[in-house]
Design a protein around this motif. Sequence first.
Motif, PDB file in Angstrom:
ATOM      1  N   LYS A  85      27.836  42.866  54.674  1.00  0.00           N
ATOM      2  CA  LYS A  85      28.015  41.978  56.140  1.00  0.00           C
ATOM      3  C   LYS A  85      28.724  40.753  55.683  1.00  0.00           C
ATOM      4  O   LYS A  85      28.830  40.271  54.570  1.00  0.00           O
ATOM      5  N   GLU A  86      29.428  40.441  57.020  1.00  0.00           N
ATOM      6  CA  GLU A  86      30.189  39.453  57.064  1.00  0.00           C
ATOM      7  C   GLU A  86      30.082  38.596  58.328  1.00  0.00           C
ATOM      8  O   GLU A  86      29.897  39.208  59.303  1.00  0.00           O
ATOM      9  N   THR A  87      29.588  37.236  58.175  1.00  0.00           N
ATOM     10  CA  THR A  87      29.304  36.476  59.217  1.00  0.00           C
ATOM     11  C   THR A  87      30.177  35.281  59.347  1.00  0.00           C
ATOM     12  O   THR A  87      31.349  35.162  58.224  1.00  0.00           O
ATOM     13  N   LYS A  88      30.178  34.423  60.159  1.00  0.00           N
ATOM     14  CA  LYS A  88      31.273  33.325  60.154  1.00  0.00           C
ATOM     15  C   LYS A  88      31.162  32.290  58.928  1.00  0.00           C
ATOM     16  O   LYS A  88      32.068  31.660  58.458  1.00  0.00           O
ATOM     17  N   ASN A  89      29.868  32.394  58.324  1.00  0.00           N
ATOM     18  CA  ASN A  89      29.907  31.556  57.327  1.00  0.00           C
ATOM     19  C   ASN A  89      29.389  32.319  55.891  1.00  0.00           C
ATOM     20  O   ASN A  89      29.110  31.623  55.118  1.00  0.00           O
ATOM     21  N   SER A  90      29.318  33.609  56.200  1.00  0.00           N
ATOM     22  CA  SER A  90      28.854  34.234  54.870  1.00  0.00           C
ATOM     23  C   SER A  90      29.476  35.616  54.633  1.00  0.00           C
ATOM     24  O   SER A  90      29.881  36.026  55.525  1.00  0.00           O
ATOM     25  N   LEU A  91      29.390  35.859  53.262  1.00  0.00           N
ATOM     26  CA  LEU A  91      29.640  37.213  53.048  1.00  0.00           C
ATOM     27  C   LEU A  91      28.559  37.549  52.113  1.00  0.00           C
ATOM     28  O   LEU A  91      27.923  37.163  51.045  1.00  0.00           O
ATOM     29  N   SER A  92      28.185  39.149  52.335  1.00  0.00           N
ATOM     30  CA  SER A  92      26.944  39.698  51.588  1.00  0.00           C
ATOM     31  C   SER A  92      27.717  41.205  50.932  1.00  0.00           C
ATOM     32  O   SER A  92      28.175  41.950  51.464  1.00  0.00           O
ATOM     33  N   PHE A  93      27.180  41.336  49.654  1.00  0.00           N
ATOM     34  CA  PHE A  93      27.683  42.599  49.014  1.00  0.00           C
ATOM     35  C   PHE A  93      26.214  43.226  48.359  1.00  0.00           C
ATOM     36  O   PHE A  93      25.269  42.551  48.059  1.00  0.00           O
ATOM     37  N   SER A  94      26.498  44.598  48.271  1.00  0.00           N
ATOM     38  CA  SER A  94      25.368  45.425  47.851  1.00  0.00           C
ATOM     39  C   SER A  94      25.823  46.351  46.890  1.00  0.00           C
ATOM     40  O   SER A  94      26.776  47.178  46.847  1.00  0.00           O
ATOM     41  N   LEU A  95      24.772  46.588  45.941  1.00  0.00           N
ATOM     42  CA  LEU A  95      25.085  47.613  44.925  1.00  0.00           C
ATOM     43  C   LEU A  95      23.548  48.393  44.855  1.00  0.00           C
ATOM     44  O   LEU A  95      22.542  47.884  44.764  1.00  0.00           O
ATOM     45  N   THR A  96      23.720  49.877  45.199  1.00  0.00           N
ATOM     46  CA  THR A  96      22.481  50.451  44.959  1.00  0.00           C
ATOM     47  C   THR A  96      22.508  51.552  43.748  1.00  0.00           C
ATOM     48  O   THR A  96      23.636  51.941  43.500  1.00  0.00           O
ATOM     49  N   TYR A  97      21.463  51.756  43.356  1.00  0.00           N
ATOM     50  CA  TYR A  97      21.287  52.749  42.128  1.00  0.00           C
ATOM     51  C   TYR A  97      22.173  54.020  42.428  1.00  0.00           C
ATOM     52  O   TYR A  97      22.144  54.528  43.479  1.00  0.00           O
ATOM     53  N   ASN A  98      22.487  54.568  41.445  1.00  0.00           N
ATOM     54  CA  ASN A  98      23.010  56.013  41.482  1.00  0.00           C
ATOM     55  C   ASN A  98      22.814  56.675  40.267  1.00  0.00           C
ATOM     56  O   ASN A  98      22.098  56.349  39.341  1.00  0.00           O
ATOM     57  N   GLU A  99      23.494  57.833  40.115  1.00  0.00           N
ATOM     58  CA  GLU A  99      22.890  58.763  39.088  1.00  0.00           C
ATOM     59  C   GLU A  99      23.502  58.196  37.816  1.00  0.00           C
ATOM     60  O   GLU A  99      22.867  58.232  36.731  1.00  0.00           O
ATOM     61  N   ASP A 100      24.562  57.713  37.570  1.00  0.00           N
ATOM     62  CA  ASP A 100      25.383  57.146  36.740  1.00  0.00           C
ATOM     63  C   ASP A 100      24.397  56.015  35.953  1.00  0.00           C
ATOM     64  O   ASP A 100      24.165  55.976  34.926  1.00  0.00           O
ATOM     65  N   LEU A 101      24.050  54.999  37.066  1.00  0.00           N
ATOM     66  CA  LEU A 101      23.386  53.956  36.695  1.00  0.00           C
ATOM     67  C   LEU A 101      21.917  54.468  35.920  1.00  0.00           C
ATOM     68  O   LEU A 101      21.185  53.552  34.959  1.00  0.00           O
ATOM     69  N   LEU A 102      21.329  55.191  36.578  1.00  0.00           N
ATOM     70  CA  LEU A 102      19.882  55.750  36.289  1.00  0.00           C
ATOM     71  C   LEU A 102      19.958  56.262  34.629  1.00  0.00           C
ATOM     72  O   LEU A 102      18.867  56.128  34.133  1.00  0.00           O
ATOM     73  N   LYS A 103      21.375  56.716  34.060  1.00  0.00           N
ATOM     74  CA  LYS A 103      21.219  57.057  32.825  1.00  0.00           C
ATOM     75  C   LYS A 103      21.261  55.730  31.687  1.00  0.00           C
ATOM     76  O   LYS A 103      20.918  55.899  30.590  1.00  0.00           O
ATOM     77  N   ILE A 104      21.435  54.565  32.281  1.00  0.00           N
ATOM     78  CA  ILE A 104      21.423  53.390  31.352  1.00  0.00           C
ATOM     79  C   ILE A 104      20.388  52.429  31.976  1.00  0.00           C
ATOM     80  O   ILE A 104      20.097  51.538  31.226  1.00  0.00           O
ATOM     81  N   TYR A 105      19.797  52.682  33.336  1.00  0.00           N
ATOM     82  CA  TYR A 105      18.960  51.767  33.766  1.00  0.00           C
ATOM     83  C   TYR A 105      17.962  52.591  34.771  1.00  0.00           C
ATOM     84  O   TYR A 105      18.482  52.786  35.696  1.00  0.00           O
ATOM     85  N   PRO A 106      16.847  53.090  34.097  1.00  0.00           N
ATOM     86  CA  PRO A 106      15.952  54.077  34.831  1.00  0.00           C
ATOM     87  C   PRO A 106      15.140  53.502  36.171  1.00  0.00           C
ATOM     88  O   PRO A 106      14.015  53.816  35.936  1.00  0.00           O
ATOM     89  N   PHE A 107      15.729  52.750  36.701  1.00  0.00           N
ATOM     90  CA  PHE A 107      15.122  52.203  37.818  1.00  0.00           C
ATOM     91  C   PHE A 107      15.985  52.213  39.119  1.00  0.00           C
ATOM     92  O   PHE A 107      16.960  51.925  39.095  1.00  0.00           O
ATOM     93  N   LYS A 108      15.392  52.528  40.211  1.00  0.00           N
ATOM     94  CA  LYS A 108      16.141  52.648  41.604  1.00  0.00           C
ATOM     95  C   LYS A 108      16.045  51.089  42.333  1.00  0.00           C
ATOM     96  O   LYS A 108      14.700  50.746  42.395  1.00  0.00           O
ATOM     97  N   PHE A 109      16.885  50.657  42.631  1.00  0.00           N
ATOM     98  CA  PHE A 109      17.053  49.372  43.006  1.00  0.00           C
ATOM     99  C   PHE A 109      18.110  49.229  44.014  1.00  0.00           C
ATOM    100  O   PHE A 109      18.878  49.972  44.241  1.00  0.00           O
TER     101      PHE A 109
END
Length: 296
Positions: A85-109
């Motif tokens: 998301k990008e607005t006039k005064n902000s930038l928003s970034f997102s990372l969601t769990y994936n299969e590779d991340l679940l191998k080192i961090y077993p939580f969906k987020f």
Amino acid sequence: MFELSNSILKIKVKPIGAELCEISSVKNNTQFMWDANPDIWGSFAPNLFPIIGALKDETYFYKGTKYNMPKHGFVRHSKDIKLVKETKNSLSFSLTYNEDLLKIYPFKFEFKITYTLIDNILDINYTVKNLDNKSIYFSVGGHPAFKCPLYNDENYTDYNLVFETEETSKTHLLNTQTGLVKNETKPVFTTKNSIQLNPNLFSEDALIFKDLKSRKVALVSTKHGEILNMTFKDFNYLGLWAKPNAPYVCIEPWLGIADQENTSQNIVEKEGIIKLPENETFSTNYSVQIHEHHLG
């Protein structure tokens, strides 16, 4: 590179790790962040998630299963975090769990970071959403490095970190070989509410505070006054760090801390860990205000 500006400040954010890499004045182009010289320390302001600092043997356990995690977690080097998301005064970034991340961090987020410019203030907001059918465990924090000294007529020792109230807190010492927190403390305040910077201040690694009364700290030059301040109202820990003899200082608001030397390595029992129940969302923020005297 992503950019955001208003009439006062401009920021830049790297795609990898959604890492803030510039805060500058629109009018006079003064740069307030460290330049990430790779010969000294090649980062600007890593985002720390889902751990802060080092784990013992880079290892933790969850429900009897062993997992490996690098220092400060995986967001800082992530190529999967995306601008959502990008607005006039902000930038928003997102990372969601994936299969590779679940191998080192077993939580969906879902992990989100939003940078918002409000006049001469940059607000950094972290949001963690639990997408799992169980509680998830994490820490989160920032690691921004600010240029110091800012002006050519100054030295590093002309700078002080000035806290909003008098403090009795001592730094918790780190094992310089392992990065783990020792059961030892040391006084480091120069006055009742300030710490003078000097080239050897971080010779034993970061200064780590667990019990500060202050929730605001300013970077102050004896020659040019207050440069900037950081407000970190939700954060129970604060780290201060730089490479010895390097021209910057990191002011690091943390919700979490490196492992103790005597850790059980069970993430559920980890000091400072946040437990977030299923379907719930956690949000916190800190802000950096640049003093108007340096903005032209």
